[in-house]
Design an enzyme around this catalytic site. Sequence first.
Site, PDB file in Angstrom:
ATOM      1  N   SER A 174       0.808  -1.215   0.000  1.00 20.98           N
ATOM      2  CA  SER A 174       0.000   0.000   0.000  1.00 20.98           C
ATOM      3  C   SER A 174       0.844   1.270   0.000  1.00 20.98           C
ATOM      4  CB  SER A 174      -0.960   0.003   1.193  1.00 20.98           C
ATOM      5  OG  SER A 174      -0.274  -0.179   2.407  1.00 20.98           O
ATOM      6  N   HIS A 184       1.777   4.875   4.533  1.00 19.05           N
ATOM      7  CA  HIS A 184       0.991   5.459   3.456  1.00 19.05           C
ATOM      8  C   HIS A 184       1.463   6.878   3.152  1.00 19.05           C
ATOM      9  CE1 HIS A 184      -2.666   2.640   4.372  1.00 19.05           C
ATOM     10  NE2 HIS A 184      -1.607   1.986   3.934  1.00 19.05           N
TER      11      HIS A 184
END
Length: 332
Positions: free
Chosen positions: A256, A307
């Site tokens: 991610s 992230h």
Amino acid sequence: MKNIKEEFYKTLLNREDFYMKQYYSNYHKEDVYIAIKELREGIYCVLITDEANENIDSLEAFEYIKTLDKPFSLNVMILSSEGYIYTEHVHPINKLIINKDRGNVIACDESCLPLKQIWENAIQKNFSTNRKLGKSYFENKLLTSGLIVINIAIFLITAFLSGSLFDIDTKVLLDYGAKYNALIDKGQVWRLLTCAFLHSGLIHIACNMYSLYIIGPQIEQIYGTLKYLIIYIVSSITASALSYFMSPDSISVGASGAIFGLMGALLAFAFIERNKIQKKYMSSLMQVIIINLFIGLSISNIDNFAHIGGLVGGVLTGYISYKIFNNNMGKL
């Protein structure tokens, strides 16, 4: 797409009394051609492009035709997939949407009806999925497909060793390169990258690979395969690096961070080309990024610092790749 463009342009030239004009594309860094037919009320212009370049190509064509100082109608033939979503442009153009794989007409504006008839009479009858009228299914998907295969292969190995698809054993993840500060501090710095190819369960990898499948081809189309790979790797490392400093006690895995990096690279591209693309593109992209960050903050056991680190790495790497190292950056 090159062959189908040439074939249809030849049809317009040889059978329909069109002539060709060319202009320099600041985006593609090469000459682009447009077919024109003189009519009593003005000129009827035909541009052929694909859905990935629709906005930029039509805008550049529109600005060029304006310099001809004649009333005009810009008609854009868009080679697309079956799932094309019709959107309005900020400048007036007419669209003929063609399925690039099957050759059938998906949608047609009224001004493009003559083009539709020409297409169906001269081209579609001979259209075959075996002809090289466009690039293959893997156009702009080669690296994405490779990354997905690698991630899935590693996941299946860890799932086999864990005896479960839904809950990968933490020890297995550590053995295969999860981000764990205690081991990184002992010199295993390669974990900052390898952790991006590990996933904690089936849902985890499914979500990440679906996101990669959607975003990856856009990056490959804009930046090219090599820069795409660089952006992916750098974003993976910056994601892990920020997690290392801000989440020192966590064991982190997942792609991610790299995927947020790809979104960051799209954001960098949208900023650089903000005068050439619709404002909706930038706003929509920002909404997607914010929503995904918010989702991460709302769910436990999500490494949000990874992230953010990936996003920052993607923005910086994308900007440098597209702007500074562009051979013709002075023409951007």
